[in-house]
Scaffold this motif. Structure first.
Motif, PDB file in Angstrom:
ATOM      1  N   UNK A 203       0.588  -1.464  -0.229  1.00  0.00           N
ATOM      2  CA  UNK A 203       0.004  -0.036   0.473  1.00  0.00           C
ATOM      3  C   UNK A 203       0.941   1.315   0.472  1.00  0.00           C
ATOM      4  N   UNK A 204       2.118   0.517   0.419  1.00  0.00           N
ATOM      5  CA  UNK A 204       3.201   2.176   0.667  1.00  0.00           C
ATOM      6  C   UNK A 204       3.803   2.539  -0.460  1.00  0.00           C
ATOM      7  N   UNK A 234      -0.523  -2.262   4.428  1.00  0.00           N
ATOM      8  CA  UNK A 234      -1.144  -3.260   4.150  1.00  0.00           C
ATOM      9  C   UNK A 234      -0.704  -3.741   3.019  1.00  0.00           C
ATOM     10  N   UNK A 235      -0.356  -5.430   2.713  1.00  0.00           N
ATOM     11  CA  UNK A 235      -0.023  -5.929   1.421  1.00  0.00           C
ATOM     12  C   UNK A 235      -1.197  -6.741   1.288  1.00  0.00           C
ATOM     13  N   UNK A 236      -0.800  -6.863  -0.533  1.00  0.00           N
ATOM     14  CA  UNK A 236      -2.017  -8.380  -0.529  1.00  0.00           C
ATOM     15  C   UNK A 236      -0.958  -9.351  -1.334  1.00  0.00           C
ATOM     16  N   UNK A 244      -4.544 -14.657 -17.925  1.00  0.00           N
ATOM     17  CA  UNK A 244      -5.042 -12.925 -17.414  1.00  0.00           C
ATOM     18  C   UNK A 244      -5.630 -13.031 -15.975  1.00  0.00           C
ATOM     19  N   UNK A 245      -5.647 -13.976 -14.893  1.00  0.00           N
ATOM     20  CA  UNK A 245      -5.595 -13.349 -13.591  1.00  0.00           C
ATOM     21  C   UNK A 245      -4.370 -12.770 -13.001  1.00  0.00           C
ATOM     22  N   UNK A 246      -2.654 -12.898 -13.952  1.00  0.00           N
ATOM     23  CA  UNK A 246      -2.187 -12.139 -13.483  1.00  0.00           C
ATOM     24  C   UNK A 246      -2.070 -10.644 -14.201  1.00  0.00           C
ATOM     25  N   UNK A 247      -2.990 -10.484 -15.309  1.00  0.00           N
ATOM     26  CA  UNK A 247      -3.284  -9.073 -15.748  1.00  0.00           C
ATOM     27  C   UNK A 247      -4.055  -7.877 -15.229  1.00  0.00           C
ATOM     28  N   UNK A 248      -4.836  -9.015 -14.294  1.00  0.00           N
ATOM     29  CA  UNK A 248      -5.965  -8.254 -13.794  1.00  0.00           C
ATOM     30  C   UNK A 248      -5.364  -7.990 -11.913  1.00  0.00           C
ATOM     31  N   UNK A 249      -3.916  -8.810 -11.828  1.00  0.00           N
ATOM     32  CA  UNK A 249      -4.037  -8.549 -10.018  1.00  0.00           C
ATOM     33  C   UNK A 249      -3.496  -7.195  -9.903  1.00  0.00           C
ATOM     34  N   UNK A 250      -3.090  -6.935 -10.774  1.00  0.00           N
ATOM     35  CA  UNK A 250      -2.332  -5.173 -10.159  1.00  0.00           C
ATOM     36  C   UNK A 250      -4.047  -4.493  -8.994  1.00  0.00           C
ATOM     37  N   UNK A 251      -5.043  -3.964 -10.524  1.00  0.00           N
ATOM     38  CA  UNK A 251      -5.908  -3.739 -10.597  1.00  0.00           C
ATOM     39  C   UNK A 251      -6.170  -3.698  -8.957  1.00  0.00           C
ATOM     40  N   UNK A 252      -7.149  -5.209  -8.936  1.00  0.00           N
ATOM     41  CA  UNK A 252      -7.205  -5.809  -7.903  1.00  0.00           C
ATOM     42  C   UNK A 252      -6.849  -5.643  -6.545  1.00  0.00           C
ATOM     43  N   UNK A 253      -5.526  -5.704  -6.301  1.00  0.00           N
ATOM     44  CA  UNK A 253      -5.449  -5.023  -5.199  1.00  0.00           C
ATOM     45  C   UNK A 253      -4.899  -4.378  -4.969  1.00  0.00           C
ATOM     46  N   UNK A 254      -4.881  -3.126  -5.651  1.00  0.00           N
ATOM     47  CA  UNK A 254      -5.001  -1.961  -5.198  1.00  0.00           C
ATOM     48  C   UNK A 254      -6.963  -1.551  -4.468  1.00  0.00           C
ATOM     49  N   UNK A 255      -7.663  -2.271  -5.351  1.00  0.00           N
ATOM     50  CA  UNK A 255      -9.244  -1.947  -5.075  1.00  0.00           C
ATOM     51  C   UNK A 255      -8.885  -2.626  -3.277  1.00  0.00           C
ATOM     52  N   UNK A 256      -8.288  -3.615  -3.242  1.00  0.00           N
ATOM     53  CA  UNK A 256      -8.442  -4.688  -1.923  1.00  0.00           C
ATOM     54  C   UNK A 256      -8.265  -3.652  -0.356  1.00  0.00           C
ATOM     55  N   UNK A 257      -6.300  -3.563  -1.209  1.00  0.00           N
ATOM     56  CA  UNK A 257      -5.942  -1.841  -0.682  1.00  0.00           C
ATOM     57  C   UNK A 257      -6.826  -0.551   0.715  1.00  0.00           C
ATOM     58  N   UNK A 258      -7.666  -0.616  -1.012  1.00  0.00           N
ATOM     59  CA  UNK A 258      -8.438   0.239  -0.140  1.00  0.00           C
ATOM     60  C   UNK A 258      -9.901  -0.250   0.232  1.00  0.00           C
ATOM     61  N   UNK A 259      -9.584  -0.715   0.033  1.00  0.00           N
ATOM     62  CA  UNK A 259     -10.780  -1.540   1.252  1.00  0.00           C
ATOM     63  C   UNK A 259     -10.433  -2.346   2.646  1.00  0.00           C
ATOM     64  N   UNK A 260      -9.322  -1.545   2.641  1.00  0.00           N
ATOM     65  CA  UNK A 260      -9.014  -2.682   4.179  1.00  0.00           C
ATOM     66  C   UNK A 260      -9.539  -2.933   5.072  1.00  0.00           C
ATOM     67  N   UNK A 261     -10.439  -1.894   5.841  1.00  0.00           N
ATOM     68  CA  UNK A 261     -10.860  -2.028   6.857  1.00  0.00           C
ATOM     69  C   UNK A 261     -12.337  -2.779   6.459  1.00  0.00           C
ATOM     70  N   UNK A 262     -12.617  -2.560   5.392  1.00  0.00           N
ATOM     71  CA  UNK A 262     -14.443  -2.760   5.024  1.00  0.00           C
ATOM     72  C   UNK A 262     -14.071  -4.014   5.084  1.00  0.00           C
ATOM     73  N   UNK A 263     -13.201  -4.858   4.168  1.00  0.00           N
ATOM     74  CA  UNK A 263     -12.510  -6.274   4.094  1.00  0.00           C
ATOM     75  C   UNK A 263     -12.381  -7.004   5.714  1.00  0.00           C
ATOM     76  N   UNK A 264     -11.701  -6.421   6.462  1.00  0.00           N
ATOM     77  CA  UNK A 264     -11.288  -6.602   8.033  1.00  0.00           C
ATOM     78  C   UNK A 264     -12.977  -6.877   8.331  1.00  0.00           C
ATOM     79  N   UNK A 265     -13.886  -5.866   8.582  1.00  0.00           N
ATOM     80  CA  UNK A 265     -14.876  -6.139   8.722  1.00  0.00           C
ATOM     81  C   UNK A 265     -15.597  -7.037   8.421  1.00  0.00           C
ATOM     82  N   UNK A 266     -15.727  -6.869   7.278  1.00  0.00           N
ATOM     83  CA  UNK A 266     -16.449  -8.666   6.720  1.00  0.00           C
ATOM     84  C   UNK A 266     -16.089  -9.832   6.924  1.00  0.00           C
ATOM     85  N   UNK A 267     -14.645  -9.779   7.131  1.00  0.00           N
ATOM     86  CA  UNK A 267     -14.277 -11.763   8.239  1.00  0.00           C
ATOM     87  C   UNK A 267     -14.827 -11.691   9.043  1.00  0.00           C
TER      88      UNK A 267
END
Length: 672
Positions: A203-204, A234-236, A244-267
């Motif tokens: 994330x940093x 945070x680190x994903x 195909x998954x490799x190509x999408x992963x960077x964008x997906x990781x950024x999304x996860x990092x931006x939603x870190x708190x909500x993902x932990x709450x959901x978990x």
């Protein structure tokens, strides 16, 4: 109760975060997951890429897992990841993502291994670590964000005076395994094999990354911390399986990092929901009291969740594999899958439905379902030599009971009918309505595999016979097979009634009654009080006493009088009431051999469950519960933090064969 998917939990949790400040440890469901610390012992670290002795944690169907470090030198990170591949599962690193702290004020690194470890624990759905070192409180938590990505959150609080730090990360990979560290979008990547990569995104934003072939260091900008201030990062950590998954992963990781708190709450919400459902399921029909054995119940659920794998490669729907800890069990098997689906349905209904769909993805035009298949089926192959015992009707109906999804019934109904009829078209040599186990390749070994009881003594003298081209039977009609077919007819009738197919329902009820009478007439020995297989040529009973003989009890085939005889045999301490009860061969049999006999003595928990539920159904309530407690209390490690095993030694309780075994866990869950 309709089970909400993890995606719904994420959406719900995001809304909750917008409305109020969510505290991670707040209990919303009434059951606190932090009451269940280290139910499984995950404290270890690999000493090589091929160290399969370590228990680890995964979630949401991911194909990689992590453990808690035992070595203080690895503090500031978690052990792994372990990536799961058929015959090629490997640990990428002792710890690929570790905190790197440089105290600029003192011009020296902060040595986390010198700190006081306040927490290094596993709770359902999360790994947590807290270290107190040099007036710093370092906290790390790891959960899964989706079926490809783990999310690691780190916070460092300064409890002393103002200091300047350079924060970052470091890690290495095991040498000599072909792993290559590469720079990646705001992180690093490890090439595992083919198009498979482990990606790490931070994330940093870092000033730079230093890598060579086997290790890296990631430097962030320097930052001053006053007393009470906190640095967060945070680190994903993702394991991707295709281009195909490799190509999408960077964008997906950024999304996860931006939603870190909500993902932990959901978990948090999702796992405490599971625990609440688990405690609600315990009722009058339970064989085990959850208040007395709640840690075992949670361990059983964890075992299934850690073996959850998402769709990938030749696995077209998500499911639960037999054991992540055994490289040969990274696929889906028919018999296992029916059991897993029933057990997991109250917790993850979509997973249960997909587990069944995954097997029916490998139904051929004739109606047969393949025995097993793998993510890498092109390499490992698909076993079309045999199928497995017919429990899919039971599985489909029980999943419907848990989810109340009639569309799922409509989807599976014609496929189930086709599979049921396949048995009579391909495994009834003399067309008398009693089926035999068999194979497609004419081998007796594949026919024995079809029973699920691979080397059972009852098949020692069996010979193979051709029915039609590509369809062979052994020369004995098996009692368990026909008892399962009897139950399947009744489940088909129930499904037909739900779908308004009343004439079909009546037809299958009549067929079931006729089949039951056939079994009564030929397969029960009144003198022995037990059911046996029948030799086709002379109708002689195969006088071997194993769990197949109590299949009529579980499937409600036996009369009340027959049930008394079967239960008497089960409770005989010279036969099945051993130290750990329910061996897969009577202890009085000369071929009883738990040390070497896979199905010639060891206790398998599915067969034990079938016996106890059968006893319960015929009114032997106290005896069934007594045997359930004896089973659990005598099994090595079941009530401690050791993994659930594939099977157990009936005379010592010692755990045998694979660890973290799913169908054992599934049937333990059913006992609650």
């Amino acid at each position: 109760m309709k089970i909400v998917s993890h995606i719904s939990f994420i959406i719900l949790s995001c809304l909750m975060v917008l409305q109020s400040c969510t505290v991670e440890k707040e209990v919303k469901s009434g059951v606190d997951r932090y009451s269940y610390k280290n139910i499984l012992n995950l404290k270890s670290e690999p000493d090589s890429a091929n160290d399969y002795s370590i228990s680890s944690f995964s979630d949401l169907g991911a194909w990689h897992s992590f453990a808690l470090p035992k070595d203080k030198n690895l503090m500031g990170g978690f052990a792994g990841p372990f990536v799961m591949r058929q015959q090629q599962s490997v640990w990428i690193s002792p710890s690929l993502v570790q905190l790197r702290l440089m105290d600029i004020s003192k011009n020296k690194p902060v040595d986390l291994s010198e700190g006081e470890v306040l927490e290094n624990d596993f709770y359902p759905g999360i790994l947590k670590q807290t270290i107190k070192v040099e007036n710093l409180i370092v906290k790390l938590s790891l959960i899964y964000a989706d079926n490809r990505s783990a999310l690691l959150k780190a916070t460092i609080e300064n409890t002393g005076g103002e200091r300047k730090f350079q924060f970052g990360w470091k890690g290495n990979v095991f040498e000599g395994n072909g792993f290559m560290l590469e720079r990646d979008a705001n992180g690093i990547a490890v090439h595992v094999a083919k198009d498979e990569y482990v990606h790490v995104h931070f994330s940093n934003k870092g000033e730079h990354i230093v890598t060579d072939n086997d290790h890296y260091e990631y430097y962030s900008n320097t930052k001053s911390l006053d007393k009470g201030q906190v640095w967060e990062s945070s680190a994903v950590i993702s394991f991707t399986l295709s281009e195909d998954e490799n190509a999408k992963m960077a964008k997906q990781a950024v999304s996860h990092i931006q939603k870190t708190d909500s993902l932990f709450a959901a978990n948090q919400d999702r796992w405490e929901h599971y625990l609440t459902v688990l405690h609600q399921e315990n009722g009058k029909q339970a064989l085990l009291d959850i208040k007395q054995y709640d840690h075992l119940a949670v361990k059983s659920l964890l075992t299934l969740m850690h073996n959850w794998r998402s769709a990938a490669g030749g696995i077209y729907h998500q499911g639960i594999v037999p054991s992540y800890a055994s490289v040969y069990f990274q696929g889906l098997w028919a018999w296992d899958s029916w059991k897993h689906a029933v057990a997991i349905a109250p917790f993850e209904g979509e997973l249960a439905k997909d587990q069944i769909r995954a097997m029916y993805d490998y139904q051929n035009e004739e109606g047969m379902i393949a025995d097993c298949f793998f993510r890498d089926s092109e390499i490992e192959g698909i076993n079309w030599r045999n199928t497995k015992a017919p429990l899919s009707g039971w599985s489909i109906y029980k999943v419907f009971e848990a989810t109340q999804d009639t569309e799922f019934l409509k989807e599976m109904y014609p496929k189930l009918l086709k599979y049921h009829e396949w048995w009579y078209q391909n495994r009834d040599h003399n067309s008398n309505g009693l089926c035999e186990y068999g194979s497609t390749d004419g081998t007796r070994i594949a026919a024995a595999w079809e029973s699920g009881m691979d080397n059972a003594v009852r098949f020692d003298s069996a010979v193979i016979m051709e029915n039609t081209v590509g369809a062979y039977s052994i020369n004995q009609e098996s009692i368990d097979l026909n008892a399962y077919l009897y139950s399947e007819k009744l489940y088909i009738a129930e499904i037909a009634n739900v779908l308004g197919e009343n004439e079909v329902a009546e037809k299958f009820k009549k067929e079931a009654e006729a089949l039951k009478q056939l079994m009564h007439q030929t397969m029960y020995d009144q003198a022995d009080g037990f059911y046996y297989d029948i030799v086709l040529e002379n109708q002689a009973q195969v006088k071997v006493q194993g769990p197949e003989g109590w299949a009529p009890l579980y499937n409600n085939v036996a009369t009340d009088e027959q049930a008394k005889g079967i239960v008497k045999v089960i409770l005989d301490s010279n036969k099945f009431n051993t130290l750990m009860p329910f061996p897969t061969l009577s202890a009085a049999d000369p071929k009883f051999n738990p040390e070497k006999g896979y199905w010639r003595g060891p206790v398998w928990l599915d067969q034990a469950y079938f016996a106890m539920k059968g006893m319960q159904q015929y009114g032997f309530e106290s005896e069934a519960r007594m045997m359930a407690e004896k089973l659990v209390n005598s099994a090595e490690g079941l009530t401690t933090d050791e993994p659930i095993r594939e099977n157990y030694h009936p005379l010592t309780g010692k755990g045998l064969n694979a660890s973290h075994f799913s169908w054992s866990a599934a049937h333990l869950l059913m006992m609650f």
